[in-house]
Design a protein around this motif. Structure first.
Motif, PDB file in Angstrom:
ATOM      1  N   UNK A  88       0.854  -1.016  -0.359  1.00 60.00           N
ATOM      2  CA  UNK A  88       0.343  -0.043  -0.254  1.00 60.00           C
ATOM      3  C   UNK A  88       0.958   1.385   0.293  1.00 60.00           C
ATOM      4  N   UNK A  89       2.553   0.892  -0.131  1.00 57.26           N
ATOM      5  CA  UNK A  89       3.047   2.216   0.419  1.00 57.26           C
ATOM      6  C   UNK A  89       3.876   2.119  -0.969  1.00 57.26           C
ATOM      7  N   UNK A  90       3.738   1.526  -1.627  1.00 57.11           N
ATOM      8  CA  UNK A  90       4.376   1.174  -3.083  1.00 57.11           C
ATOM      9  C   UNK A  90       3.424   1.312  -4.311  1.00 57.11           C
ATOM     10  N   UNK A  91       4.286   2.047  -5.162  1.00 62.06           N
ATOM     11  CA  UNK A  91       3.652   2.065  -7.152  1.00 62.06           C
ATOM     12  C   UNK A  91       4.307   1.051  -7.915  1.00 62.06           C
ATOM     13  N   UNK A  92       3.210   0.528  -8.409  1.00 56.96           N
ATOM     14  CA  UNK A  92       3.396  -1.394  -8.849  1.00 56.96           C
ATOM     15  C   UNK A  92       3.584  -0.729 -10.249  1.00 56.96           C
ATOM     16  N   UNK A  93       4.101  -0.828 -11.126  1.00 57.57           N
ATOM     17  CA  UNK A  93       3.990  -0.876 -12.855  1.00 57.57           C
ATOM     18  C   UNK A  93       3.470  -2.459 -12.766  1.00 57.57           C
ATOM     19  N   UNK A  94       3.125  -2.376 -14.228  1.00 60.85           N
ATOM     20  CA  UNK A  94       2.037  -3.516 -14.206  1.00 60.85           C
ATOM     21  C   UNK A  94       2.832  -4.200 -15.071  1.00 60.85           C
ATOM     22  N   UNK A  95       3.169  -2.757 -15.849  1.00 58.74           N
ATOM     23  CA  UNK A  95       4.217  -4.191 -17.196  1.00 58.74           C
ATOM     24  C   UNK A  95       5.455  -4.604 -16.832  1.00 58.74           C
ATOM     25  N   UNK A  96       6.482  -4.179 -15.939  1.00 59.49           N
ATOM     26  CA  UNK A  96       7.717  -4.375 -16.020  1.00 59.49           C
ATOM     27  C   UNK A  96       7.745  -4.871 -14.592  1.00 59.49           C
ATOM     28  N   UNK A  97       6.996  -4.493 -13.480  1.00 63.56           N
ATOM     29  CA  UNK A  97       7.337  -5.188 -12.491  1.00 63.56           C
ATOM     30  C   UNK A  97       7.924  -4.492 -11.518  1.00 63.56           C
ATOM     31  N   UNK A  98       8.918  -3.417 -11.657  1.00 65.81           N
ATOM     32  CA  UNK A  98       9.026  -3.092 -10.434  1.00 65.81           C
ATOM     33  C   UNK A  98       8.263  -1.986 -10.327  1.00 65.81           C
ATOM     34  N   UNK A  99       8.830  -1.292  -8.490  1.00 65.63           N
ATOM     35  CA  UNK A  99       7.795  -0.391  -7.656  1.00 65.63           C
ATOM     36  C   UNK A  99       8.778   0.401  -7.322  1.00 65.63           C
ATOM     37  N   UNK A 100       8.298   1.571  -7.154  1.00 69.75           N
ATOM     38  CA  UNK A 100       8.294   2.548  -6.140  1.00 69.75           C
ATOM     39  C   UNK A 100       8.178   3.444  -4.495  1.00 69.75           C
ATOM     40  N   UNK A 101       8.579   3.474  -3.808  1.00 68.61           N
ATOM     41  CA  UNK A 101       8.447   4.140  -2.496  1.00 68.61           C
ATOM     42  C   UNK A 101       7.461   5.446  -3.094  1.00 68.61           C
ATOM     43  N   UNK A 102       6.169   5.609  -2.327  1.00 71.70           N
ATOM     44  CA  UNK A 102       5.277   6.495  -2.511  1.00 71.70           C
ATOM     45  C   UNK A 102       4.821   7.366  -1.178  1.00 71.70           C
ATOM     46  N   UNK A 103       5.264   6.614  -0.578  1.00 70.24           N
ATOM     47  CA  UNK A 103       4.499   6.957   0.846  1.00 70.24           C
ATOM     48  C   UNK A 103       3.287   6.558   1.592  1.00 70.24           C
ATOM     49  N   UNK A 104       2.603   7.834   1.845  1.00 72.74           N
ATOM     50  CA  UNK A 104       0.449   7.815   1.582  1.00 72.74           C
ATOM     51  C   UNK A 104      -0.082   8.092   0.846  1.00 72.74           C
TER      52      UNK A 104
END
Lengths: 310, 293, 350
Positions: free
Chosen positions: B38-54
């Motif tokens: 819930x604190x990450x943004x997922x990229x559905x195509x490449x599978x990588x994710x970035x921390x986005x806080x709240x």
């Protein structure tokens, strides 16, 4: 006193939920002689609860064209056999590899597997929690307890990913095991074991029974009626699962009847004259086993429900 | 009373092993994963994710469709709880009073419990169908052209009715068993002190049912939130479009249809907090009940 | 020969509470010893320490010459009859009796003989195939005793076994237990809070209070010469009258009345008088006893209880129903032998 009752009834004390009924009804009759108002209320209630089921059944015995042109039917139609033959034996779905019969078997496996698995797992855990003192006991108890806080519905996506990661999609294991994670059964048995008088354990210890013997010779036979009650409830809950099977089973050969309800809707969209009769027929088939069990074992079912929710 | 009587170094752990393993794999892990993602943004195509806080939380709750779903869920829960409790109480009191036929009434009124929510939903959309549904024909007599699946509130009302109907039996069972556990002596004393049956009901019987009612209220709120998924899904035929959805259904939609893992997880966590609060309230009540008896 | 020795037994619970504070008791072969005391006095705890259901914090439990402190209950050669019978509700009477023997690995034929013997002795032979729920209270009680008997133990442990029965059945079963124990000649400990049970059953009574022994003795000793005010008020019904009194110059002073008695004490004492030893004399006479103000008379049939006050303190006397009902003012006629003196502060017998 509870210890006394165990000797009388052969099972730990359970508040008399039903025994007072005859007496209170008798008293009610004494106070007001006629109960016409009550009977009217109850008959309306029965109409409310049974009406939709009755209409669903009678409509399912008509052919789709009749239903489409004349609406839902109250009378018994002449399409009973064709409808149910089609629902039970005809291949449905996109891949045409599952029948109503096959889906019912899957539902049965889910219902039985869920109920039996849950009873075994939770009885063992409750036995450890109630009858043993060990270092991590309290921690285990709270971890199990925490499962009551979060229903499967709020953690579906990660649960799906875990099961997918384990390669359990489209398998009975993946269908059943995650549903057992909730600790309702453990709590029910914990409550029950706590009501078993301590003297029985002491008598058994003097009679030379160790932890295993006590469980198998005394506790399990003592829990028979409770096991039966919880089995009935869990079977119904398992048979009626919907969300989890939707996620878990993409292979139609693993579809349950309740899951199949959704499939019938998909086929329906875009049809000129949807097979209303078959959809309702499948609904009737999906409800027969759990309803029969609840009606036949009504007393046990109510007892289990009222006791376990406490 | 402490029951722990056996001492054994490994036996209790063996007994707990199956339960703990299942809980760890299928509960703790996914729950932790829900909170984490819930604190990450997922990229559905490449599978990588970035921390986005709240961000996921603020995005979720500020979106207008979330507000609409929350508002609908609130109304849905209120209507289902009030009506299913009210009707069930009325039926239970009537059933408790009748001398004859209590058994058959009880059976006929309770067995809908065994019907799966989606099955109830299926019968529901038939009854509310624009072509064949008798209920639509009936309300048309009063000039209400009900268009379930097209009109937002028509769909919502149909869903509320089916969800209420499905929940009446369980409330009925608990109310009836609550009524029947009221001691005969209390009723007799009341009938001497108060000549009016309805007065007796509101001053004696109803307060004695209060613990049952509180308990059922929690159960009903939980039901309206979570267990109505099947009803909602089937009545919307899996295609919500412009129709109302509950918050739980939205978690499912955003996660599986929208591929918005972070947003869906954030919504999950919000619901988790809600359930936690409900559970705490429930335990407070149970504590009080123990205290009183 | 000594069957059981309890030496300096102490029970301390994990929370620090002391339930048993260093107790010594012996039980001789074939002897029936009753532990009696109010609830919470430690009598059940002590019994359960003998059974092995409670651990022993300090001290020793020696059974038949063997230290059993760390031995499992099943291996201690004891048998116990529980307050609530603790019969296994799902087993027939036969299986209830046989369960312990089966767990010991006793051969089937031998189990059968023993069970049938015990059943015959207890007259429950006709109920062997029934479940406990189909039996009356008295029958269940017998089954519980049968379960103890088949074990052929060194000692029977009874934990308030009659408290669940009604008064009539209780008296009957009390007698049966006594006969049975005499016949089997097996040592027994019997725990009760009922002083009548203690008096009627015991060879020796152990009076417990607050985790300590107040007195050990035969029923006659405990009744006739209570070691403390606690024992005096606990044993006997109605209980012994206890009056605040003064002593000095070979006399006991209650209120204004001097009673000549060979007392050595000097100063305040507690004077004990059994109700049945307080004879009433007409108030107008010049009898040398203290005056009693009568307020209530209870007729019990054979006897009557006279309640009132002596020197401003509550007093109960007991007289035969044959005697005339006394007036409001009477005097007590007391024999020096019937006066029990206790230390005013410690309550111990002087």
């Amino acid at each position: 006193m509870s210890q006394d009752q165990i000797a009388v009834t052969g099972k730990p004390a359970v508040p008399a939920a039903t025994s007072a009924s005859a007496a209170s009804a008798g008293f009610g009759a004494f106070v007001r002689r006629n109960q016409i108002v009550e009977h009217i209320v109850l008959l309306l209630g029965v109409l409310l609860m049974m009406g939709p089921i009755a209409v669903a059944f009678t409509t399912s015995t008509h052919d789709p064209v009749t239903i489409h042109s004349e609406g839902m039917q109250l009378g018994f139609g002449n399409n009973f056999l064709p409808t149910y033959e089609a629902v039970i034996f005809e291949q449905t779905g996109f891949t045409k590899q599952v029948t109503g019969w096959g889906m019912s078997l899957n539902s049965l496996i889910l219902g039985l597997g869920f109920a039996i698995g849950k009873i075994i797992v939770s009885m063992l855990a409750a036995y450890a929690i109630v009858y043993f003192r060990f270092p991590l006991g309290t921690l285990c108890f709270w971890i199990i307890f925490s499962t009551l806080l979060l229903p499967l519905e709020v953690r579906i996506l990660p649960s799906y990913e875990v099961v997918q990661g384990l390669g359990l999609l489209n398998s009975y294991t993946g269908l059943i095991l995650p549903l057992i994670a909730s600790a309702t059964g453990t709590f029910f048995f914990r409550q029950f074991f706590k009501s078993v008088p301590n003297e029985l354990l002491e008598a058994a210890r003097i009679d030379g029974a160790g932890p295993f013997r006590f469980f198998w010779d005394i506790l399990v036979p003592l829990s028979r009626t409770m096991i039966a009650a919880i089995f009935i409830i869990m079977f119904v809950v398992g048979w009626n699962q919907y969300l989890w099977p939707i996620l878990m089973t993409t292979d139609e050969s693993f579809y349950t009847v309740v899951r199949g309800i959704r499939q019938i809707l998909q086929v329906w969209i875009g049809a000129d004259i949807p097979a209303y009769n078959e959809a309702l027929g499948l609904a009737i088939i999906a409800m027969i086993p759990p309803v029969l069990i609840v009606i036949i074992f009504q007393r046990m079912f109510i007892k289990g429900l009222v006791e376990s929710e406490k | 009373m402490h029951k722990a009587q056996f001492q054994s170094p490994i036996f209790p752990y063996l007994l707990l092993l199956p339960q703990m393993a299942i809980v760890a794999i299928f509960f703790l892990w996914p729950s932790a994963e829900a909170v984490r993602s819930s604190f990450f943004l997922q990229d559905p195509f490449f599978g990588n994710e970035t921390f986005v806080g709240i961000d996921n939380y603020t995005d979720a709750v500020t979106r207008s469709d979330y507000g609409r779903a929350a508002w609908f869920t609130f109304l849905f829960t209120l209507v289902v709880t009030v009506f299913s409790l009210g009707i069930a109480l009325l039926l239970a009191v009537a059933a408790d009073n009748v001398l004859r036929g209590q058994g058959p009434y009880k059976t006929l009124l309770m067995w809908v419990y065994a019907i799966a929510p989606p099955v109830a939903g299926l019968i529901g959309i038939m009854l509310f169908d624009q072509h064949i549904g008798p209920i639509v024909d009936f309300v048309a007599l009063f000039g209400w052209e009900m268009r379930v699946g097209v009109n937002y509130w028509d769909s919502g009302i149909a869903m509320m009715i089916v969800a209420t109907w499905k929940q009446i039996p369980v409330n009925f069972i608990f109310f009836l068993s609550g009524l029947q556990s009221i001691p005969k002596g209390v009723r007799e004393a009341a009938s001497i002190d108060n000549p009016s049956p309805s007065g007796r009901f509101w001053t004696i019987i109803f307060p004695l049912l209060a613990p049952t009612s509180f308990f059922l209220m929690i159960i009903n709120i939980t039901y309206a939130f979570f267990e109505t998924f099947g009803i909602v899904d089937v009545m919307l035929k899996g295609e919500p479009g412009n129709n109302p959805v509950t918050l739980v259904y939205k978690v499912f939609l955003d996660g599986f249809r929208g591929n918005d893992l972070g947003g869906s997880s954030a919504q999950s966590v919000i619901l988790m907090v809600f359930v936690l609060a409900l559970t705490i309230i429930q335990f407070r009540l149970i504590e009080r009940r123990v205290h009183y008896t | 020969m000594t069957t059981l020795e309890i030496k300096q037994a102490v029970k301390r619970y994990p929370n620090g509470a002391l339930a048993v504070k260093g107790v010594d008791v012996t039980v001789e072969e074939g002897e029936l010893v009753v532990f009696v005391g109010p609830s919470g006095c430690g009598k059940s705890t002590l019994l359960r320490m003998v059974a092995g259901l409670e651990s022993v914090t300090e001290g020793e439990i020696v059974l038949d010459g063997r230290l059993v402190n760390d031995i499992e209950p099943a291996h201690r050669n004891i048998a116990m009859v529980f307050q609530n019978y603790a019969l296994y509700p799902h087993m027939t009477v036969y299986k209830n009796l046989a369960y312990g023997l089966k767990n010991r690995g006793t051969p089937k034929a031998e189990i059968d003989t023993k069970v049938r013997e015990a059943a015959k002795l207890l007259q429950i032979g006709d109920y062997l195939e029934r479940k406990p729920s189909q039996l009356s209270g008295g029958q269940r009680q017998r089954v519980a005793m049968g379960r103890a008997i088949v074990r052929d133990p060194a000692i029977f442990l009874f934990d308030e076994p009659l408290s669940n029965l009604d008064a009539k059945l209780r008296n009957q079963m009390r007698l049966e237990i006594k006969r049975l124990q005499r016949r089997l000649e097996t040592a027994a400990i019997y725990v009760t809070h009922d002083q009548v049970e203690a008096m009627t059953l015991a060879d020796r009574i152990v009076v417990l209070n607050n985790g300590e022994i107040e007195q050990i003795g035969t029923p006659a000793e405990v009744y006739g010469a209570p070691a403390s005010t606690f024992v005096a008020s606990f044993i006997g019904a109605p209980p012994m009258n206890l009056l605040e009194a003064q002593t000095g110059d070979g006399a006991i002073v209650i209120g204004d009345t001097h009673i000549q008695a060979p007392v050595r004490a000097n100063g305040p004492v507690t004077l004990g008088i059994r109700p049945e030893r307080a004879h009433l004399a007409d108030g107008s006479g010049a009898a040398a006893g203290p005056p009693m103000q009568v307020d209530t008379v209870e007729e019990l049939g054979a006897v009557r209880l006279i309640h009132g006050s002596v020197g401003g303190q509550h007093f109960t006397a007991n007289q035969s129903a044959d005697e005339p009902i006394p007036g409001d003012h009477v005097r007590l006629r007391l024999q020096p032998d019937d006066l029990h003196l206790f230390d005013h502060d410690t309550g111990r017998r002087l």
